[in-house]
Each structure stands twice: as structure tokens, then as C-alpha cells.
Design an enzyme around this catalytic site. Sequence first.
Site, PDB file in Angstrom:
ATOM      1  N   ILE A 123       0.841  -1.197   0.000  1.00 61.45           N
ATOM      2  CA  ILE A 123       0.000   0.000   0.000  1.00 61.45           C
ATOM      3  C   ILE A 123       0.876   1.248   0.000  1.00 61.45           C
ATOM      4  O   ILE A 123       1.991   1.227   0.543  1.00 61.45           O
ATOM      5  CB  ILE A 123      -0.974  -0.019   1.213  1.00 61.45           C
ATOM      6  N   CYS A 124       0.385   2.313  -0.606  1.00 63.34           N
ATOM      7  CA  CYS A 124       1.003   3.636  -0.592  1.00 63.34           C
ATOM      8  C   CYS A 124       2.306   3.635  -1.386  1.00 63.34           C
ATOM      9  O   CYS A 124       2.313   3.438  -2.585  1.00 63.34           O
ATOM     10  CB  CYS A 124       1.186   4.113   0.852  1.00 63.34           C
TER      11      CYS A 124
END
Length: 179
Positions: A100-101
Amino acid sequence: MKKVAVVLANGFEEIEALTPVDVLRRASITCDMVGLTGLEVEGSHGIKVQADKLFTGDLSAYDMIVLPGGMPGSVHLQNHTGLIAALQAAAKKDTYIAAICAAPIVLEKAGLLADRRYTCYPGQEKTIASGHHVSETVVVDATIVTSRGAGTALAFAYTLVDLIGGDGSSLARSMVYEQ
């Protein structure tokens, strides 16, 4: 029983790490927080977390590996040669690998984004040379799962629950999540 490892490096984004841990555990899925270089790991906002286990170079006992973003946590994950090797071994076994991210940079370093659709924190795609970037909340391409950032952590976590064999939709309703 399915097992998930959330790998923590100093500088991780707290929401992106702890939201999946919380949601997976609510779904009665075994989820270990694995400290990359120590059992006490400090997030990018100064929150210290006690990991359940220390990374030994082997993640083969897990059915899913989750990499939270955050800076400089993602760079620490990306630069750890033992983790890169463990991710490559996991990918050969069709283990789910989720990032994620900013953490998709780790997937690229491991060579796992070639010919894959992925998403990441807006602008981070400029540092990723492989794969096909899309601006979706959560992207699942075979066994690679990606999401955009802290604000998408719950959607990411519910998707992980579904993929590992739980019922993310029911859990989302019980947690009063509306998207």
C-alpha cells in the site's frame, strides 16, 4: 488456518500497517507483525509498535505478506536484500503479496510488477518503471494486491480478508464501513 505477515520497518505508516492487522484479526485470521530489523519498530509518526516476530529471512509459512507504506519505511523494505529474496520466493509459490502507498516500490525492486496492474500513492508511480499504473482504490492482479494510501487502508484490509478466505463484506458492515 491461513496466516498473514505484516512486515514492519522503521518509518512505516501506522494506519497502513495497523488497519490490516486489526481487520485481519477481527476476521479470525492469524496475522503476525514481523519486525524487519527488530521487535520494537517506530512508525513515521513516532508511534512505537512491538512486533510479534523478528524477520529471519523466511516468510514461507505465510499465505499472504503485507507491506505497509510510509517513508522512510518503504525505502527500508526496498533496500533489505533478505526481504526482496523472501518476496521473490513467495511469488514463485503464488503467495499473495500486498503493498500500500509507497510500498509498491518494494514490489518493483523484487521484479513483481512486470506486466501487472497496480496502484500506489499519487505521484509514486513516477519512480516505478515496470507494470501498468491505474488510479483505483485497491487493485488485485493475480496474487499482487496494491492500494493507494492511508485513506484506503480499510478498503485494502477488507480486500485482504476476502482474498485469504474470510468475509470482508460482512466484517465491513459490522464495522459500519460505507464506501
